[in-house]
Write an enzyme that holds these catalytic residues in place. Sequence first.
Site, PDB file in Angstrom:
ATOM      1  N   SER A 100       0.824  -1.218   0.000  1.00 36.70           N
ATOM      2  CA  SER A 100       0.000   0.000   0.000  1.00 36.70           C
ATOM      3  C   SER A 100       0.854   1.261   0.000  1.00 36.70           C
ATOM      4  CB  SER A 100      -0.954  -0.040   1.193  1.00 36.70           C
ATOM      5  OG  SER A 100      -1.901   0.976   1.151  1.00 36.70           O
ATOM      6  N   ASP A 239      -2.429   6.088  -3.475  1.00 34.79           N
ATOM      7  CA  ASP A 239      -1.296   5.475  -2.796  1.00 34.79           C
ATOM      8  C   ASP A 239      -0.780   4.336  -3.660  1.00 34.79           C
ATOM      9  OD1 ASP A 239      -3.412   3.743  -2.412  1.00 34.79           O
ATOM     10  OD2 ASP A 239      -2.801   3.132  -0.411  1.00 34.79           O
ATOM     11  N   ASP A 241      -1.078   1.106  -3.941  1.00 33.22           N
ATOM     12  CA  ASP A 241      -1.962   0.108  -4.547  1.00 33.22           C
ATOM     13  C   ASP A 241      -3.308   0.695  -4.930  1.00 33.22           C
ATOM     14  OD1 ASP A 241      -2.920   0.400  -1.937  1.00 33.22           O
ATOM     15  OD2 ASP A 241      -3.517  -1.703  -1.781  1.00 33.22           O
ATOM     16  N   ASP A 243      -5.844   2.039  -3.380  1.00 30.89           N
ATOM     17  CA  ASP A 243      -7.100   1.783  -2.676  1.00 30.89           C
ATOM     18  C   ASP A 243      -7.493   2.950  -1.770  1.00 30.89           C
ATOM     19  OD1 ASP A 243      -5.291   1.459  -0.599  1.00 30.89           O
ATOM     20  OD2 ASP A 243      -6.093  -0.470   0.082  1.00 30.89           O
TER      21      ASP A 243
END
Length: 445
Positions: A100, A239, A241, A243
């Site tokens: 992340s 960010d 990833d 999400d």
Amino acid sequence: MDRLFGTDGVRGVANSQLTPSLAFRLGQAGAYVLSKEHPHPRIIIGKDTRISGDMLEAALIAGICSVGADVLRVGVLPTPGIALLTRTLDVSAGVVISASHNPVQDNGIKFFDSTGYKLPDAIEDDIERIVVSTEKPWETPIGGEIGRVIEVPDAEARYKDFLKNTVGRLDGIKVVLDCANGAASFVGPKVLQEVGVEVISICNTPDGVNINAGCGSTHPEKLQKAVLEHNADLGLAMDGDADRLIVVDEHGTVLDGDFIMLICALAQKGKGKLAQNAVVVTVMSNLGLHLALKEAGIAIYETKVGDRYVMEELIRTGAQLGGEQSGHIIFLDNNTTGDGLLTALQLLAVIKERQLPLSKLASQMQRLPQVLLNAKVQHKERLMKDDRVLTKVQEAEDLLNGTGRVLVRPSGTESLIRVMVEGSDQQKLKELAQEVIDTILLCDE
């Protein structure tokens, strides 16, 4: 030993804590536990752009195939894209290789069940028991029973089409998109452009080591500057990833997930589409959000920090909108996890419909001052029970005298304890937060 699974899967320094051998074992155990009801399971694997992703992916695939499961490999794709494919294709589970917003040296492995939801603690515990023991409850397949790898060439197109179908045309809006040199770098600019948004992309040239490096949702300074330079209507920061989403208004002001939730909740309520007339937030959300939602007659459900807990509360209450101040926003009627690009599109749709600048929409909430400090520690679980720390926190609460609050919590993904102090006097908040941090660090020695 500490629990292997944190609030967002298994995380650690790649090739040190999160090793290929651990990834191999996780692949074996995960495939076995998640596919007990499937005679020949299929598991999707995707990843972000960090350099260790290829190494961990290879180990995971080997582990999964070694117990007779097939792998559907999609390559680089945002975490919510993997969740979408997991629930819309005929598969047993999904796996995301990502840490992340963490720096490049970290990585993580996160599982979704066949419906696209993060695994409940009980199933993670089953996987963990197998990983940490010498148990091998499956029979080793040979010959044609060994799993194989299947490429999914249209994975990005499937995710992109899903996103576009959640909104209409958004022509006339100019944005700067910060992709954090992560998983949104390829699909992010495309999907925005294809719904009519004018996009200036930055930090969209991943090289394996520049993910989240001075960019993205945790470092919005470049985005602020670019919004002003390009005279954009707003900026969007993903960010690693993709999400989560943090935004910057037309004046360069950073707005966190609390503002996004309020804007979207008020828009949904105005159209009679806010499920259960409620929003789910975490204990980190600003008191200003609570006040604005209450003034609008919107119910609030509060959970501990972690988007998995937001999801659980959404399911329990029947609400459809919830999230975290950090920018994990869940639109449960669309997807089963936080989704930065989906959130961006929903926000842009409100701006398009209301024909108002982002700063005006954000003015519906007055944010109370908050100070958030982190202490890097070795023994975060022990420190949370240390009487000296608990006493210092109570002293800080007493000094606020009912005009604010102190929240101390361990990070679910890093060796940190986070201290948040909220109230009306910014300087006083800084002093109190630092005193608590100093006590934590002293007790960690």
